[in-house]
Scaffold this motif. Structure first.
Motif, PDB file in Angstrom:
ATOM      1  N   PRO A 112       0.823  -1.215   0.000  1.00 58.44           N
ATOM      2  CA  PRO A 112       0.000   0.000   0.000  1.00 58.44           C
ATOM      3  C   PRO A 112       0.854   1.261   0.000  1.00 58.44           C
ATOM      4  CG  PRO A 112      -0.804  -1.577   1.632  1.00 58.44           C
ATOM      5  CD  PRO A 112       0.522  -2.099   1.146  1.00 58.44           C
ATOM      6  N   ILE A 113       0.449   2.246  -0.799  1.00 60.51           N
ATOM      7  CA  ILE A 113       1.140   3.529  -0.835  1.00 60.51           C
ATOM      8  C   ILE A 113       0.828   4.291   0.446  1.00 60.51           C
ATOM      9  CG2 ILE A 113       1.311   5.754  -2.024  1.00 60.51           C
ATOM     10  CD1 ILE A 113       2.541   3.524  -3.643  1.00 60.51           C
ATOM     11  N   GLU A 114       1.868   4.656   1.181  1.00 63.32           N
ATOM     12  CA  GLU A 114       1.695   5.241   2.509  1.00 63.32           C
ATOM     13  C   GLU A 114       1.043   6.618   2.478  1.00 63.32           C
ATOM     14  OE1 GLU A 114       4.893   6.068   5.917  1.00 63.32           O
ATOM     15  OE2 GLU A 114       4.988   4.001   5.167  1.00 63.32           O
ATOM     16  N   LEU A 115       1.205   7.343   1.376  1.00 65.99           N
ATOM     17  CA  LEU A 115       0.654   8.691   1.274  1.00 65.99           C
ATOM     18  C   LEU A 115      -0.831   8.707   0.925  1.00 65.99           C
ATOM     19  CD1 LEU A 115       3.588  10.411  -0.647  1.00 65.99           C
ATOM     20  CD2 LEU A 115       2.825  10.989   1.665  1.00 65.99           C
ATOM     21  N   SER A 116      -1.395   7.575   0.554  1.00 68.48           N
ATOM     22  CA  SER A 116      -2.787   7.517   0.114  1.00 68.48           C
ATOM     23  C   SER A 116      -3.745   7.669   1.290  1.00 68.48           C
ATOM     24  CB  SER A 116      -3.059   6.182  -0.590  1.00 68.48           C
ATOM     25  OG  SER A 116      -4.444   5.903  -0.632  1.00 68.48           O
ATOM     26  N   PRO A 117      -4.661   8.658   1.260  1.00 66.48           N
ATOM     27  CA  PRO A 117      -5.617   8.821   2.366  1.00 66.48           C
ATOM     28  C   PRO A 117      -6.481   7.587   2.603  1.00 66.48           C
ATOM     29  CG  PRO A 117      -5.575  10.784   1.017  1.00 66.48           C
ATOM     30  CD  PRO A 117      -4.766   9.753   0.293  1.00 66.48           C
ATOM     31  N   ARG A 118      -6.880   6.906   1.547  1.00 64.57           N
ATOM     32  CA  ARG A 118      -7.715   5.706   1.725  1.00 64.57           C
ATOM     33  C   ARG A 118      -6.921   4.608   2.430  1.00 64.57           C
ATOM     34  NH1 ARG A 118     -10.711   1.408  -1.362  1.00 64.57           N
ATOM     35  NH2 ARG A 118     -12.913   1.749  -0.898  1.00 64.57           N
ATOM     36  N   ASN A 119      -5.641   4.510   2.096  1.00 60.57           N
ATOM     37  CA  ASN A 119      -4.798   3.524   2.776  1.00 60.57           C
ATOM     38  C   ASN A 119      -4.566   3.888   4.241  1.00 60.57           C
ATOM     39  OD1 ASN A 119      -4.556   1.939   0.507  1.00 60.57           O
ATOM     40  ND2 ASN A 119      -2.577   2.783  -0.118  1.00 60.57           N
ATOM     41  N   VAL A 120      -4.500   5.181   4.538  1.00 59.39           N
ATOM     42  CA  VAL A 120      -4.338   5.615   5.923  1.00 59.39           C
ATOM     43  C   VAL A 120      -5.532   5.156   6.756  1.00 59.39           C
ATOM     44  CG1 VAL A 120      -4.229   7.638   7.453  1.00 59.39           C
ATOM     45  CG2 VAL A 120      -2.848   7.582   5.374  1.00 59.39           C
ATOM     46  N   LEU A 121      -6.743   5.345   6.217  1.00 63.16           N
ATOM     47  CA  LEU A 121      -7.931   4.887   6.938  1.00 63.16           C
ATOM     48  C   LEU A 121      -7.936   3.367   7.079  1.00 63.16           C
ATOM     49  CD1 LEU A 121     -10.638   5.259   8.293  1.00 63.16           C
ATOM     50  CD2 LEU A 121     -11.702   5.490   6.033  1.00 63.16           C
ATOM     51  N   LYS A 122      -7.566   2.651   6.019  1.00 61.07           N
ATOM     52  CA  LYS A 122      -7.506   1.188   6.106  1.00 61.07           C
ATOM     53  C   LYS A 122      -6.508   0.741   7.177  1.00 61.07           C
ATOM     54  CE  LYS A 122      -8.922  -0.596   1.618  1.00 61.07           C
ATOM     55  NZ  LYS A 122      -8.510  -1.476   0.506  1.00 61.07           N
ATOM     56  N   LEU A 413       2.125   9.425  16.090  1.00 60.60           N
ATOM     57  CA  LEU A 413       1.453   9.492  14.792  1.00 60.60           C
ATOM     58  C   LEU A 413       2.318   8.887  13.698  1.00 60.60           C
ATOM     59  CD1 LEU A 413      -0.305  12.975  14.654  1.00 60.60           C
ATOM     60  CD2 LEU A 413      -1.193  10.777  15.408  1.00 60.60           C
ATOM     61  N   GLN A 414       3.615   9.138  13.742  1.00 58.07           N
ATOM     62  CA  GLN A 414       4.492   8.556  12.732  1.00 58.07           C
ATOM     63  C   GLN A 414       4.498   7.037  12.837  1.00 58.07           C
ATOM     64  OE1 GLN A 414       8.256  10.371  11.946  1.00 58.07           O
ATOM     65  NE2 GLN A 414       7.637  12.351  12.787  1.00 58.07           N
ATOM     66  N   GLU A 415       4.414   6.522  14.054  1.00 57.22           N
ATOM     67  CA  GLU A 415       4.392   5.078  14.242  1.00 57.22           C
ATOM     68  C   GLU A 415       3.125   4.452  13.690  1.00 57.22           C
ATOM     69  OE1 GLU A 415       4.091   1.840  17.934  1.00 57.22           O
ATOM     70  OE2 GLU A 415       4.673   3.914  18.355  1.00 57.22           O
ATOM     71  N   LYS A 420       6.163   8.558   6.301  1.00 60.34           N
ATOM     72  CA  LYS A 420       5.982   9.221   5.008  1.00 60.34           C
ATOM     73  C   LYS A 420       4.700  10.034   4.969  1.00 60.34           C
ATOM     74  CE  LYS A 420       8.530   6.606   1.506  1.00 60.34           C
ATOM     75  NZ  LYS A 420       8.373   5.844   0.227  1.00 60.34           N
ATOM     76  N   PHE A 421       3.624   9.451   5.499  1.00 59.99           N
ATOM     77  CA  PHE A 421       2.351  10.174   5.473  1.00 59.99           C
ATOM     78  C   PHE A 421       2.440  11.454   6.281  1.00 59.99           C
ATOM     79  CE2 PHE A 421      -1.479  11.276   7.824  1.00 59.99           C
ATOM     80  CZ  PHE A 421      -2.247  11.746   6.760  1.00 59.99           C
ATOM     81  N   VAL A 422       2.909  11.371   7.519  1.00 61.70           N
ATOM     82  CA  VAL A 422       2.964  12.561   8.373  1.00 61.70           C
ATOM     83  C   VAL A 422       3.845  13.623   7.742  1.00 61.70           C
ATOM     84  CG1 VAL A 422       3.682  13.451  10.624  1.00 61.70           C
ATOM     85  CG2 VAL A 422       2.457  11.268  10.480  1.00 61.70           C
ATOM     86  N   GLN A 423       5.017  13.220   7.251  1.00 67.96           N
ATOM     87  CA  GLN A 423       5.931  14.187   6.639  1.00 67.96           C
ATOM     88  C   GLN A 423       5.322  14.798   5.383  1.00 67.96           C
ATOM     89  OE1 GLN A 423       9.848  12.579   5.915  1.00 67.96           O
ATOM     90  NE2 GLN A 423      10.627  14.469   5.017  1.00 67.96           N
ATOM     91  N   GLY A 424       4.700  13.963   4.553  1.00 69.15           N
ATOM     92  CA  GLY A 424       4.103  14.451   3.311  1.00 69.15           C
ATOM     93  C   GLY A 424       2.914  15.351   3.562  1.00 69.15           C
TER      94      GLY A 424
END
Length: 452
Positions: A112-122, A413-415, A420-424
């Motif tokens: 899964p791409i870490e920056l993807s919002p849908r993946n973050v929710l998943k 949050l990074q954990e 990548k998501f938090v930084q991006g």
């Protein structure tokens, strides 16, 4: 039993779909993707998009090169976008039979791409699943109808309804004021029914031509998809009726802002029972810990609820929006309200997210805070009795700069959401804010031009 690809093909052919809008959500919530003939879409089984679309700002710009190349491949490679057969929605306003299919994003290895919002929710929902829990959410979406305007320097005003007059004064819960836009909402309900959106009630809110649509409670991923589709549907219906619909958090000066309130509860998968209530109907320890987690971590995830500089205008004094993480029963002045309910419907309403928030990220952030509270057994504060607007102990950051700094510095949050998501996300929001600071406002021209 049919494979997901076969299910997808069957549904598209049953609906006689000739075009497919293949979309993913970027960090801002904008739908990015491609439009493809159905035959080509089925033959390819998805699409490819540059990873960089996930680091675009709301203006279409990109983050600074140092962040860009720290998070993305220097070759600007593609990500693989796979259609979700459970996320197919008709596009009723299209001239040709068209469907919108929401895609998941993975790299070439299937990760899964870490920056993807849908993946973050998943990712957050998996935390619950691993503990045998299933969160249930019910979002409430507020928005304004406004007169169409092509000049961003002009303030927005209420549109003319069926009576031939714009709305004036506060018309909270007015049936007549809602009926001013009956033809528009008839289209909205017809289109949403065709799309399978699980709408509940329509309410007139406090502001002129400010409305609220409530969704029935259900699965968080499904409802995030539905909100994404609904916002686009609402805008299209408004355009058809020569008005505009906006989900800005604070579109009109001196009028209430627009929120995305999120009602949340958690079921035990094995028993189907709400873990927020004890057998005798009283509030459980996990319920209190869930609230404690919201109180502890919301200051860290606030940019996922209030993603734009305009979002923080909703939090100004005397704007009817809580700027705190206090909690209380049947109390709308707190950020975390516990509505009256039966034991099986025990829930907490997070009143902080704005209507401008990306629904995937707002739901992910709220559910993560509650999850951490249950895992860490965080004790909440004493519930508030009476007015909480002026309370200072549990107030939130009041600028997007302060909120982004807190989010960036939170190792938890990074954990859980990914470095990548938090930084991006922080980089995208900082780039947008830098863009905003370069714009000279009408206030500056009005009060400084000939005075200083």
């Amino acid at each position: 039993m049919n494979t997901p690809a076969e299910q997808l093909e069957q549904r598209l052919k049953q609906q006689k779909i000739t075009e497919v809008e293949c979309v993913v959500s970027d960090l801002t919530g904008i739908a990015r993707g491609k439009i493809s003939p159905t035959n080509k879409f089925l033959a390819e089984g998805g699409m490819r998009l540059p990873e960089s679309v996930l680091l675009q700002t709301v203006t279409g710009d990109f983050v600074d090169d140092d962040v860009y190349y720290a998070l993305l491949d220097e070759a600007d490679i593609d990500m693989v976008c796979r259609p979700d057969p459970d996320a197919i929605f008709l596009v009723p306003w299209a001239l040709e039979p068209t469907a919108m299919v929401i895609h998941d994003t993975v790299d070439k290895y299937g990760n899964p791409i870490e920056l993807s919002p849908r993946n973050v929710l998943k990712r957050v929902l998996k935390l619950y699943a691993d503990n045998g829990w299933s969160p249930v959410v019910a979002p409430e979406m507020e928005f304004y109808l406004t007169k169409r305007s092509s000049d961003p320097d002009f303030p927005l005003v209420a549109p003319v309804g069926r009576s031939g007059r714009p709305e004036s004064g506060r018309q909270s819960f007015s049936i007549d004021a809602t009926n001013e836009f009956d033809p528009l909402f008839e289209d909205v309900y017809d289109w949403c029914e065709a799309q399978g959106l699980d709408l509940d009630t329509l309410i007139h809110e406090d502001g002129p031509a400010q409305m609220e649509i409530n969704f029935r409670h259900g699965n968080a991923l499904s409802l995030a998809d539905q909100i994404t589709v609904f916002k686009r549907t609402m805008r299209e219906a408004a355009l058809k009726h020569d008005v505009s619909a906006t989900f800005m958090a604070k579109p009109i000066t001196d009028e209430p802002g627009s929120a995305m309130h999120i009602h949340q509860s958690v079921l035990d998968v094995a028993t189907g029972k709400n873990i927020f209530a004890n057998e005798d109907g009283s509030k459980s320890e996990r319920f209190l810990h869930f609230i404690g987690g919201l109180q502890k971590y919301i200051p860290k995830v606030l940019p996922m609820f209030a993603p734009n500089v305009n979002s923080f205008r909703r939090f100004l004094p005397d704007t009817s929006a809580p700027v705190n993480v206090e909690w209380g029963e049947e109390n709308r002045t707190v950020g975390l309200r516990v509505p009256p309910s039966s034991a099986e419907a025990t829930r907490v309403e997070n009143r902080l997210p704005g209507a401008d928030a990306n629904p995937y990220l707002a739901l992910a952030a709220s559910l993560l805070c509650g999850y951490l509270g249950m895992i860490e057994k965080v004790a909440p504060s004493t519930p508030v009795q009476g007015r909480a607007y002026e309370r200072r102990n549990l107030r939130l950051p009041i600028t997007i700069e302060d909120a982004l700094a807190q989010m960036e510095d939170c190792q938890v949050l990074q954990e859980y959401l990914g470095r990548k998501f938090v930084q991006g996300y922080v980089a995208v929001k900082r780039a947008e804010h830098e863009n905003y600071k370069r714009v000279i406002s009408s206030w500056e021209r009005e009060f400084l031009l000939l005075s200083v």
